[in-house]
Design an enzyme around this catalytic site. Structure first.
Site: not given
Length: 412
Positions: A162, A302, A313, A334, A339, A398
């Site tokens: 991502c 993110h 984060e 998002k 996402h 990931f």
């Protein structure tokens, strides 16, 4: 070193497939999440997603050409064609050997792959399409864009989960900065809202199950967050050396001044609990840009709406900015887009460019009660006006991949 500017943008998203529509809905805090209607999801744990609407590939490219492209490639090509038009580039006047394409996808042509697996099982090997492989491989969006542009320069299809969009933009920035290319189309594309991916993410308990309230399901930093919402689309930016852009009289929308990448070296899917890898990528991006932490005016997070990710984060931002962290608005696109996986970085970079140009930070919607440890200014539920010179955009993936870009309002 060459300065690297942004001269074109193209978007395909659950909030629209055109720049002004996308941006206006983002500023207004509109959600693009809805019940899945592209297949029967009634037996799945999660039955909602961010879906691209009103993109007729056959009408745009003709039936023959459209059928040669998986949806992720269609999204990427359409966004690139928008970006080309937005940039005002005259392809006939470009040095094609110095024109590149850096566009990636996290999952690639999952629809094509599964369809052909079904054909093999049910009807035999003779029914498998000879175009299966070139349709499903994740570099094909970059390849089709390159064919459309006639670009003979560097082509790269990064696969960093991502964080792909920021990886593509950052690596393109590096190449132009060192004088090895004049123009690069950079970003990401994804079309993974598919029964197989939905089942996989769902069984991993990564997705929200707030099926009764789709538009309230994506809740970054909120105490009630219960996972992310799968989404799809593409975000492509035209990056160009300042000298090349000025020489052709281009309109300049923003500037890329920094890029940092890192690895968590921690876990297949979980972020480092202290956000260490994210912090390293942000720190490196600032170093590349030659700026100090207190120069950051806004952050595009993110922020996928997972318990561990949003907290990690937040910790990373605190570590980077110190006391300045409380003075910086942090927005989570998002919350409205869901996402978009490998397309997220490109779409969120476009939104950040618009924030710096117009002085508007889109809200983080559905943020009613911040979760424990989530104590920053997340611009809850209402857009924020102000003057913003420099913005940071985070993308994590990931495997512990982290990619961060620093954008600046363009000044001569």
């Amino acid at each position: 070193m060459e300065r690297v500017v942004i001269t074109g943008m193209g978007i395909v998203s659950p909030l629209g497939n055109e720049l002004d529509t996308f941006w206006n809905k983002l500023k207004a805090g509109e959600s693009g999440i809805s019940s899945i209607d592209s297949f029967d999801a009634s037996e799945y744990k999660t039955q909602i997603a961010g879906l691209v609407k009103n993109l007729d590939a056959e009408e745009r490219w003709g039936r023959k050409e459209a059928r040669k492209m998986d949806r992720f490639t269609q999204f990427g090509l359409y966004a690139a064609e928008q970006a080309l038009e937005h940039s005002g580039l005259d392809l006939d006047k470009l040095d094609r050997e110095r024109l590149g394409v850096y566009v990636g996808s996290g999952i690639g042509g999952i629809e094509t792959l599964v369809h052909n697996v079904d054909l093999l099982r049910d009807r035999g090997k003779g029914r498998v399409s000879p175009t299966m492989v070139p349709m499903m491989i994740s570099n094909m969006a970059a390849a089709q864009i390159s064919i459309r542009l006639g670009s003979m320069g560097p082509s790269l299809s990064p696969v960093t989960a991502c964080s792909i969009g920021n990886t593509a933009i950052g690596e393109a920035f590096r190449l132009i900065r060192t004088g090895e290319a004049d123009v690069i189309f950079a970003g990401g594309t994804e079309a993974a809202v598919h029964p197989l991916a939905l089942a996989g993410f769902g069984n991993a308990t990564a997705l929200s199950v707030r099926n009764h309230a789709p538009q309230q399901a994506s809740r970054p930093f909120d105490a009630g967050r219960d996972g992310f919402i799968m989404s799809e689309g593409a975000g492509i930016l035209v990056l160009e050396s300042l000298a090349h852009a000025k020489n052709r009289g281009a309109t300049i929308y923003g500037e890329v001044i920094g890029y940092g990448a890192s690895s968590d070296a921690y876990h297949m899917v979980a972020p480092h609990p202290e956000g260490t890898g994210a912090y390293i990528a942000m720190k490196t991006a600032l170093k590349t840009a030659g700026i100090q932490p207190d120069h950051i005016d806004v952050i595009s997070a993110h922020a996928t709406s997972t318990e561990a990710g949003d907290l990690a984060e937040t910790k990373a931002i605190h570590r980077l900015l110190g006391d300045h962290a409380y003075s910086v608005p942090v927005t989570a696109n998002k919350s409205m887009l869901g996402h978009m996986l490998g397309a997220s970085g490109g779409a969120e970079a476009i939104a950040l460019v618009q924030t710096l140009r117009e002085g508007v930070v889109p809200p983080t919607i559905n943020l009613d009660h911040p979760g424990e440890g989530c104590d920053l200014d997340y611009v809850p539920n209402q857009a924020r006006l102000g003057h913003f010179q420099i913005g940071l955009s985070n993308s994590f993936g990931f495997g512990g991949h982290n990619a961060v870009i620093v954008l600046k309002r363009f000044d001569e």
